[in-house]
Design a protein around this motif. Structure first.
Motif, PDB file in Angstrom:
ATOM      1  N   UNK A  53       0.876  -1.254   0.063  1.00 35.14           N
ATOM      2  CA  UNK A  53      -0.094  -0.043  -0.059  1.00 35.14           C
ATOM      3  C   UNK A  53       0.733   1.137   0.071  1.00 35.14           C
ATOM      4  N   UNK A  54       0.710   2.147  -0.924  1.00 36.83           N
ATOM      5  CA  UNK A  54       1.251   3.417  -1.052  1.00 36.83           C
ATOM      6  C   UNK A  54       0.422   4.731  -0.416  1.00 36.83           C
ATOM      7  N   UNK A  55      -0.564   4.394   0.143  1.00 41.49           N
ATOM      8  CA  UNK A  55      -1.421   5.320   0.894  1.00 41.49           C
ATOM      9  C   UNK A  55      -1.860   6.388  -0.071  1.00 41.49           C
ATOM     10  N   UNK A  56      -2.299   5.813  -1.470  1.00 40.26           N
ATOM     11  CA  UNK A  56      -3.034   6.797  -2.168  1.00 40.26           C
ATOM     12  C   UNK A  56      -4.274   7.080  -1.876  1.00 40.26           C
ATOM     13  N   UNK A  57      -5.287   6.384  -1.096  1.00 39.85           N
ATOM     14  CA  UNK A  57      -6.722   6.148  -0.601  1.00 39.85           C
ATOM     15  C   UNK A  57      -7.490   6.198  -1.631  1.00 39.85           C
ATOM     16  N   UNK A  58      -6.982   5.815  -2.914  1.00 32.65           N
ATOM     17  CA  UNK A  58      -8.369   5.690  -4.281  1.00 32.65           C
ATOM     18  C   UNK A  58      -9.241   4.787  -3.842  1.00 32.65           C
ATOM     19  N   UNK A  59      -8.849   3.585  -3.159  1.00 29.47           N
ATOM     20  CA  UNK A  59      -9.652   2.632  -2.847  1.00 29.47           C
ATOM     21  C   UNK A  59     -11.022   3.061  -1.932  1.00 29.47           C
ATOM     22  N   UNK A  60     -10.784   3.909  -1.101  1.00 27.40           N
ATOM     23  CA  UNK A  60     -11.718   4.811  -0.283  1.00 27.40           C
ATOM     24  C   UNK A  60     -13.103   5.027  -1.019  1.00 27.40           C
ATOM     25  N   UNK A  61     -12.583   5.917  -2.329  1.00 29.16           N
ATOM     26  CA  UNK A  61     -13.464   6.696  -2.784  1.00 29.16           C
ATOM     27  C   UNK A  61     -14.923   5.771  -3.389  1.00 29.16           C
ATOM     28  N   UNK A  62     -14.893   4.700  -3.749  1.00 29.23           N
ATOM     29  CA  UNK A  62     -16.028   4.219  -4.334  1.00 29.23           C
ATOM     30  C   UNK A  62     -16.681   3.067  -3.582  1.00 29.23           C
ATOM     31  N   UNK A  63     -16.396   3.066  -2.200  1.00 32.49           N
ATOM     32  CA  UNK A  63     -16.533   1.888  -1.394  1.00 32.49           C
ATOM     33  C   UNK A  63     -18.102   2.113  -1.029  1.00 32.49           C
ATOM     34  N   UNK A  64     -19.112   1.247  -1.016  1.00 30.92           N
ATOM     35  CA  UNK A  64     -20.457   1.490  -0.766  1.00 30.92           C
ATOM     36  C   UNK A  64     -20.788   1.147   0.598  1.00 30.92           C
ATOM     37  N   UNK A  65     -19.919   0.591   1.520  1.00 31.35           N
ATOM     38  CA  UNK A  65     -20.012   0.439   2.809  1.00 31.35           C
ATOM     39  C   UNK A  65     -20.062   1.673   3.697  1.00 31.35           C
TER      40      UNK A  65
END
Lengths: 654, 143
Positions: A245-257
């Motif tokens: 993980x590079x900490x770009x936080x792209x993963x958080x944007x589309x999370x539906x939870x």
């Protein structure tokens, strides 16, 4: 003529002893014992007295020494040193107190006091015959430390120890270090931005070559002793690979939870994959398995698709890792008391009643409102605000103690309000304002002088909702001599603090003592050993050891760290010599001694096909609880053996 | 031997013995018939020591330690002493010893006056007790 074996030194202590006890007669009586030689001195503890003692021991060739003088507490080290100089083992000394326990308490009965002195000296001679030379053993120390808790206390302690060159394992149960201090907007009385002073330290921890950081981890078990603890750490699955993980936080944007944001004290929502706050260290997201659609229902995996480095890993199962350390710092911090328990203040009943920590989040620029002070759920700015102090604190029904930060926090919160909404009115309800710290009184005066700030010198008795949505805070005002009721649209509760779950868990693992009224960890001595505990090699600091503010926490963390550094840099520990010893012939392996030992010092080992008890000399404190419990007379404390006590008892009246 | 009673005190290092020493420093007077044996902790309680003392000619025994619940230097040795002392008390009663022969007291390091008071009391009580007489048994070889 038989060779003298036991030297008996009688001290006159000027007239303190000789004024009551007839030293001549004592000497005469003791000389009748065939293996005793007697000397007396006017002041045995003087340089001359000690010198003559050393010479007499050397020249007479005795191998045991009895000193009849004053308290072992004050003078034993001095006389032990004399034995050492005379090339005798210092534990072959027995001190008899014929001053505090005889001459001083029987001043009017010289005859009887003299007789008593003779009897107790004889008893000591009987005992010392069976004294054995003892030594303090040196045991190695693992040059590493465990710090439990990654709040400001743990961070400070870890950095100090790591800077001294020792390896530090820092364990934090949350996904990020920072603790409660990271949640604060500003700190009293200087109004420093909290994260601005904490952030650099958090990053220093992450980058320090000597610190191994385990976030989202918990201590499972700790075994061993000072110098050599074996620690098992549970690493909860993050579902994100820390190495990729590079900490770009792209993963958080589309999370539906969607879940309630604990970091924002329940005032907002977060995603299933999240970092607690923007400055989090490490900057690696974590997936909350209770909210994640894929983990719960088997669909989604959108974060996995978005991640440019393939760091999302749903196959993670977590695991247990083991580390070995020489010392432990417990810095598990505090929690806010559950304000719902204080039903009369209407917390969780009215949306416009919040806790102090919630106000911190509302005022924070990285909080749910990005620093705009609005009433949660109503979306409008408050006009009249009540701040209620001592919520749960100093209250026999809840927390009998003072939280030590609420008064200053209430002043700070007043400043938040006046800073964000200059026209708002603030009413502080407080029995008194305890502003006893450095710069605190000055801060109090500064806040009092703000316009439209009123301090009601009375504890709020009730917060009641009105039909129009406002709240009425009632209190008895001793200045007016009657009850008052003030209508406000927003109430902030300065809630008391408790030791919290983390502290509770670590307390059980390490068998630490706690203050029964509050659950805060108990120090070895409240004045002289404030960071040590009853368990050697385990130190406490911060709010886990009692309510305190940030400067005190940091000072205590550095104190604990310096204790650890002192211990680790010495490189070895010395055992205390009076330890329990098992007679393996007599031991039946019944295990009763194991149950009474508070220090886990006794183990069962196999000796020649039989199970027998074995005492770990590094853990034994020599309390003798096992001696009393042993039905086989198989265990005794060195130089206070069963035979020695019995003979002493019998000798007094012989 | 004198007819005066003799009392043995088992005192833990950290509380009761410290109290006795403080009594000395404060020059609080109590009867010289009191003899003190220092133990690390009251939790070292061994009934045999008490019985041995009574058998050796002491008229009464005081076992003393730190106040429950939290004064004990060794966490809870005082509780261990209390449990065992309770059993011993029951046992002594069955053997026919008077209640005053054995006493358990908590004395904090600072309670010098309390130590002196208890010392006086226990000697006074022991004065009223008859001297202990023991029947000597001889070991007989069984054929």
């Amino acid at each position: 003529m038989s060779k003298a074996k036991i030297a008996v030194f009688l001290c006159h202590c000027g007239t303190n002893i000789a004024g009551v006890i007839d030293i001549e007669r004592v000497a005469k009586e003791i000389r009748r014992i065939p293996d005793a030689v007697v000397w007396d001195h006017r002041f045995l503890c003087s340089t001359d007295g000690v010198e003559s003692m050393v010479n007499n021991i050397k020249s007479s060739g005795v191998d045991r020494v009895v000193v009849a003088a004053c308290s072992f507490r004050t003078h034993e080290p001095l006389f032990q040193e004399a034995l050492r100089r005379a090339e005798l083992n210092p534990y072959l000394l027995e001190m008899v107190n014929i001053r505090e326990l005889c001459s001083w308490v029987h001043e009017g009965e010289k005859e009887k006091a003299t007789e008593k002195a003779i009897r107790i000296i004889k008893a000591a001679i009987t005992k010392v015959r069976n004294n054995k030379p003892l030594e303090r053993k040196k045991l190695p120390i693992i040059p590493a430390a465990l710090v439990i808790g990654g709040g400001i206390a743990g961070i400070r302690a870890a950095l100090d120890i790591a800077d001294a060159g020792f390896t530090v394992y820092l364990v934090e149960k949350e996904p990020s270090i920072g603790g409660n201090m990271a949640k604060l907007d500003k700190t009293f009385p200087t109004l420093d931005c909290s994260i601005c002073i904490l952030g650099p330290l958090m990053n220093a921890v992450a980058q320090h070559p000597n610190i191994k950081l385990f976030t989202y981890s918990e201590v499972l078990s700790i075994e061993g002793r000072v110098g050599e603890f074996l620690v098992k750490i549970l690493r909860k699955p993050r579902y994100v690979r820390e190495d990729l993980c590079k900490g770009c936080l792209i993963c958080i944007a589309k999370c539906p939870g969607k879940a309630i944001d604990e970091f924002n004290a329940g005032l907002s929502y977060r995603k299933a994959i999240y970092i607690p706050y923007p400055q989090a260290v490490p900057r690696i997201p974590v997936i909350d398995p209770n909210t994640c659609l894929y983990i719960q229902k088997g669909v989604c995996r959108i974060c996995e698709k978005l991640c440019p480095v393939g760091a999302i890993d749903f196959s993670q199962r977590g695991g247990v890792i083991e580390v070995r350390v020489g010392a432990i710092v417990v810095a598990t911090g505090f929690e806010e008391y559950n304000a719902s328990n204080i039903y009369e203040y209407g917390y969780s009943k009215y949306p416009n009643v919040v806790t102090g920590l919630q106000l911190e989040r509302l005022a924070s620029s990285y909080g749910p409102t990005e620093g705009r002070l609005i009433i949660p759920g109503l979306g409008k700015e408050p006009r009249r605000i009540a701040i209620v102090n001592c919520v749960g604190s100093r209250d026999e029904r809840h927390l009998p103690y003072c939280c030590r930060v609420g008064c200053m926090a209430s002043l700070k919160h007043t400043w938040y309000v006046k800073h964000l909404l200059p026209d708002a009115e603030v009413f502080i309800f407080a029995d008194e304002i305890r502003a006893s710290g450095k710069g605190f009184e000055e801060f109090y005066r500064r806040i009092r002088q703000l316009p439209k700030v009123y301090i009601v010198k009375g504890r709020a008795s009730e917060v009641r909702g009105n039909p129009n949505g406002t709240l009425s805070v009632r209190a008895y005002d001793p200045a007016l001599g009657r009850e008052i009721s003030i209508e406000v649209d927003f109430v902030v509760l300065e809630v008391g603090i408790v030791a919290g779950r983390g502290t509770e868990a670590v307390k059980n693992i390490l068998k630490l003592g706690v203050l029964p009224s509050s659950g805060f960890l108990l120090e070895l001595h409240p004045k002289l050993n404030p960071v040590e505990t009853a368990v050697d090699g385990v130190y406490i600091c911060g709010a886990a050891a009692g309510p305190k503010d940030i400067p005190e926490t940091v000072a205590q963390a550095s104190a604990a760290a310096s204790k650890v550094i002192t211990l680790l840099s010495r490189g070895y520990i010395e055992t205390q010599p009076y330890i329990a010893k098992v007679d393996e012939e007599l031991c039946s392996g019944c295990r009763i001694c194991l149950t009474v030992c508070e220090y886990n010092a006794i183990k069962i080992v196999e000796r020649g096909g039989r199970n027998v008890a074995y005492v770990d000399e590094a853990l034994c404190k020599g309390c003798g609880a096992c001696v009393g419990s042993c039905p086989s007379r198989a265990i005794e404390v060195l130089n206070l053996g069963l035979k020695q006590v019995e003979e002493m008892v019998a000798e007094i009246l012989r | 031997m004198s007819v005066e009673p003799r009392v043995l005190v088992f005192a833990c290092t950290y509380c009761a013995y410290a109290a006795a020493e403080t009594a000395g420093v404060s020059k609080l007077q109590y009867p010289p018939q009191i003899y003190i044996v220092r133990l690390p902790c009251s939790g070292m309680f061994k009934s045999y020591y008490v019985l041995k003392a009574l058998r050796s000619g002491f008229d009464a025994v005081l076992w003393s330690g730190c106040h429950p619940p939290y004064d004990c230097h060794f966490i809870n040795g005082n509780y261990k002493a209390r449990v065992r002392a309770t059993l011993l008390k029951a046992y002594l009663k069955q053997l026919g010893f008077e209640d005053e022969r054995f006493r358990l007291e908590w004395i904090a390091a600072g309670e010098a006056d309390r130590f002196a008071l208890i010392a006086k009391e226990i000697v006074e009580n022991a004065t009223r007790l008859p001297k202990l007489r023991f029947i000597e048994y001889r070991e007989v070889e069984v054929k």
